[in-house]
Enzyme design. Sequence first.
Site, PDB file in Angstrom:
ATOM      1  N   TRP A 177       0.836  -1.196   0.000  1.00 35.43           N
ATOM      2  CA  TRP A 177       0.000   0.000   0.000  1.00 35.43           C
ATOM      3  C   TRP A 177       0.875   1.250   0.000  1.00 35.43           C
ATOM      4  O   TRP A 177       1.380   1.667   1.049  1.00 35.43           O
ATOM      5  CB  TRP A 177      -0.915   0.004   1.236  1.00 35.43           C
ATOM      6  CG  TRP A 177      -1.891  -1.121   1.224  1.00 35.43           C
ATOM      7  CD1 TRP A 177      -3.069  -1.170   0.535  1.00 35.43           C
ATOM      8  CD2 TRP A 177      -1.785  -2.376   1.925  1.00 35.43           C
ATOM      9  NE1 TRP A 177      -3.695  -2.374   0.757  1.00 35.43           N
ATOM     10  CE2 TRP A 177      -2.936  -3.137   1.594  1.00 35.43           C
ATOM     11  CE3 TRP A 177      -0.833  -2.947   2.781  1.00 35.43           C
ATOM     12  CZ2 TRP A 177      -3.160  -4.417   2.096  1.00 35.43           C
ATOM     13  CZ3 TRP A 177      -1.060  -4.210   3.273  1.00 35.43           C
ATOM     14  CH2 TRP A 177      -2.206  -4.933   2.934  1.00 35.43           C
ATOM     15  N   HIS A 181      -6.898   1.728   2.458  1.00 33.58           N
ATOM     16  CA  HIS A 181      -7.956   0.737   2.223  1.00 33.58           C
ATOM     17  C   HIS A 181      -9.054   0.950   3.268  1.00 33.58           C
ATOM     18  O   HIS A 181      -8.870   1.739   4.209  1.00 33.58           O
ATOM     19  CB  HIS A 181      -7.413  -0.701   2.252  1.00 33.58           C
ATOM     20  CG  HIS A 181      -6.528  -1.039   3.417  1.00 33.58           C
ATOM     21  ND1 HIS A 181      -5.986  -2.279   3.609  1.00 33.58           N
ATOM     22  CD2 HIS A 181      -6.098  -0.293   4.476  1.00 33.58           C
ATOM     23  CE1 HIS A 181      -5.266  -2.295   4.709  1.00 33.58           C
ATOM     24  NE2 HIS A 181      -5.321  -1.095   5.237  1.00 33.58           N
ATOM     25  N   ARG A 232      -4.054   6.060  -2.664  1.00 31.73           N
ATOM     26  CA  ARG A 232      -2.767   5.366  -2.831  1.00 31.73           C
ATOM     27  C   ARG A 232      -1.807   6.269  -3.604  1.00 31.73           C
ATOM     28  O   ARG A 232      -2.210   6.871  -4.618  1.00 31.73           O
ATOM     29  CB  ARG A 232      -2.945   4.072  -3.632  1.00 31.73           C
ATOM     30  CG  ARG A 232      -3.912   3.091  -3.012  1.00 31.73           C
ATOM     31  CD  ARG A 232      -3.252   1.860  -2.468  1.00 31.73           C
ATOM     32  NE  ARG A 232      -4.257   1.069  -1.778  1.00 31.73           N
ATOM     33  CZ  ARG A 232      -4.630  -0.159  -2.126  1.00 31.73           C
ATOM     34  NH1 ARG A 232      -4.042  -0.744  -3.152  1.00 31.73           N
ATOM     35  NH2 ARG A 232      -5.540  -0.801  -1.445  1.00 31.73           N
TER      36      ARG A 232
HETATM   37  C1  YSA Z   1      -8.177  -8.218   1.740  1.00 31.67           C
HETATM   38  C2  YSA Z   1      -8.490  -9.136   2.750  1.00 31.67           C
HETATM   39  C3  YSA Z   1      -9.422  -8.786   3.689  1.00 31.67           C
HETATM   40  O1  YSA Z   1      -9.679  -9.659   4.668  1.00 31.67           O
HETATM   41  C4  YSA Z   1     -10.089  -7.555   3.637  1.00 31.67           C
HETATM   42  C5  YSA Z   1      -9.755  -6.650   2.652  1.00 31.67           C
HETATM   43  C6  YSA Z   1      -8.814  -6.984   1.701  1.00 31.67           C
HETATM   44  C7  YSA Z   1      -8.449  -5.998   0.666  1.00 31.67           C
HETATM   45  C8  YSA Z   1      -7.239  -5.163   1.090  1.00 31.67           C
HETATM   46  N1  YSA Z   1      -7.571  -4.242   2.158  1.00 31.67           N
HETATM   47  C9  YSA Z   1      -6.775  -4.351  -0.109  1.00 31.67           C
HETATM   48  O2  YSA Z   1      -6.805  -3.141  -0.109  1.00 31.67           O
HETATM   49  N2  YSA Z   1      -6.360  -5.099  -1.127  1.00 31.67           N
HETATM   50  S1  YSA Z   1      -5.877  -4.495  -2.542  1.00 31.67           S
HETATM   51  O3  YSA Z   1      -4.764  -3.620  -2.341  1.00 31.67           O
HETATM   52  O4  YSA Z   1      -5.642  -5.572  -3.444  1.00 31.67           O
HETATM   53  O5  YSA Z   1      -7.086  -3.621  -3.079  1.00 31.67           O
HETATM   54  C10 YSA Z   1      -8.388  -4.173  -3.178  1.00 31.67           C
HETATM   55  C11 YSA Z   1      -9.027  -3.785  -4.486  1.00 31.67           C
HETATM   56  O6  YSA Z   1      -8.964  -2.377  -4.657  1.00 31.67           O
HETATM   57  C12 YSA Z   1      -8.299  -4.352  -5.700  1.00 31.67           C
HETATM   58  O7  YSA Z   1      -8.716  -5.672  -5.951  1.00 31.67           O
HETATM   59  C13 YSA Z   1      -8.742  -3.388  -6.793  1.00 31.67           C
HETATM   60  O8  YSA Z   1     -10.026  -3.741  -7.252  1.00 31.67           O
HETATM   61  C14 YSA Z   1      -8.860  -2.081  -6.048  1.00 31.67           C
HETATM   62  N3  YSA Z   1      -7.688  -1.226  -6.285  1.00 31.67           N
HETATM   63  C15 YSA Z   1      -6.441  -1.347  -5.752  1.00 31.67           C
HETATM   64  N4  YSA Z   1      -5.646  -0.351  -6.174  1.00 31.67           N
HETATM   65  C16 YSA Z   1      -6.386   0.438  -6.981  1.00 31.67           C
HETATM   66  C17 YSA Z   1      -7.680  -0.124  -7.060  1.00 31.67           C
HETATM   67  N5  YSA Z   1      -8.669   0.440  -7.797  1.00 31.67           N
HETATM   68  C18 YSA Z   1      -8.357   1.560  -8.460  1.00 31.67           C
HETATM   69  N6  YSA Z   1      -7.139   2.170  -8.452  1.00 31.67           N
HETATM   70  C19 YSA Z   1      -6.144   1.635  -7.712  1.00 31.67           C
HETATM   71  N7  YSA Z   1      -4.968   2.273  -7.661  1.00 31.67           N
END
Ligand code: YSA
Length: 343
Positions: free
Chosen positions: A152, A181, A207
């Site tokens: 992150w 998140h 982010r």
């Molecule tokens: C995982 C496990 C848990 O028990 C609960 C929550 C999570 C998710 C974790 N908090 C998280 O943020 N994972 S992630 O970094 O992979 O982001 C989740 C989703 O946000 C991604 O699958 C994507 O759909 C979206 N995302 C991530 N970065 C992004 C984005 N959407 C748009 N722009 C970005 N820069």
Amino acid sequence: MVDKLSSIKASFEADVQLVTNLEQWEVLRVKYLGRKSQLSDAMSLLKDLSGDQRRDFGKHANEVRTFLEVVLEDTRIALEAKGTHANRIDVTRPGTKKQTGHLHPLTRVEDEIKQIFLAMNFSVVEGPEIETEHYNFDALNVPANHPAREMWDTFWIKGEQGKQKGKTGPTEALRYLLRTHTSPMQIRYMEKNTPPFQIIVPGRVFRYEATDASHEINFYQMEGLMVGPHISLANFKYVIEEFFKKFFNDPAMQFRFRPSYFPFVEPGVEVDIKRKGDSKWLEVMGAGMVHRNVLKAVGYNPEEVQGFAFGMGTDRLAMLKYKIPDIRLLYSGDLRFIQQFKK
Ligand code: YSA
């Protein structure tokens, strides 16, 4: 000369009584105030008069002129007001369409997601966009210097904002950041509530990343959390399959649950879907069983209660559902794009 002015005024007063429409009014205006009017003729004689006479006559002529102008203006306003009802509205003309506002596509998608979870007895809760390092990372089993923090890229808020008594350890520096998140709300909610419960947390996250067609620096997520005795991955599988089938209106959708890693879950999974007509698997969320360290940090006994949690990108779901090719369109403010989502 003065008699001449009085007679102009008297004849005007008589004529103005006879005016019944704007055409007649214009004729009257030209007759009494036009370049060839009697008043104008009389004024042109001014230059032939001597000092005192010229001053008296000029003053009188101006008074008459002002009188004519005021009465003419009042008459015009009265005629127009009358015309509004009589002949100025053409009831056969097509009306002009009023522009009305409507929901932004992201709000619409967020609402659609909420409706599906509300029907499954989830509650909707929200948390702060400015978070502490404690809630965004430490309490989620991601201590400082943990390599997972690199998952992150973070916007830190400058300076330390004091000290806090950490739930997970001794007094520590309180640093603020823009939440990366919606997961910190898991901790905030668990600290104040006793299981069993099931919640979703919609919200804006940030982010420090380069933007491209699928990445924004600010976007939306939907977090989910269900905690209670005997909650298992089987419950997660059922809830999430129900959700996606409803959201994409595709009862025959296929699912794939791949092992993955998030520090706050064990085991962790990534969910992929394949809709009717899709040729490829699409990754739609991160999830898992809430890590026992996280349960302990909020004062729960992991032997008594378990839970699953998930986090999905609302923007990415909107893009899949409505075939939006570039995430940046959602934030462009371009009405040609936004107005396509008018219901
Ligand atoms: C995982 C496990 C848990 O028990 C609960 C929550 C999570 C998710 C974790 N908090 C998280 O943020 N994972 S992630 O970094 O992979 O982001 C989740 C989703 O946000 C991604 O699958 C994507 O759909 C979206 N995302 C991530 N970065 C992004 C984005 N959407 C748009 N722009 C970005 N820069």
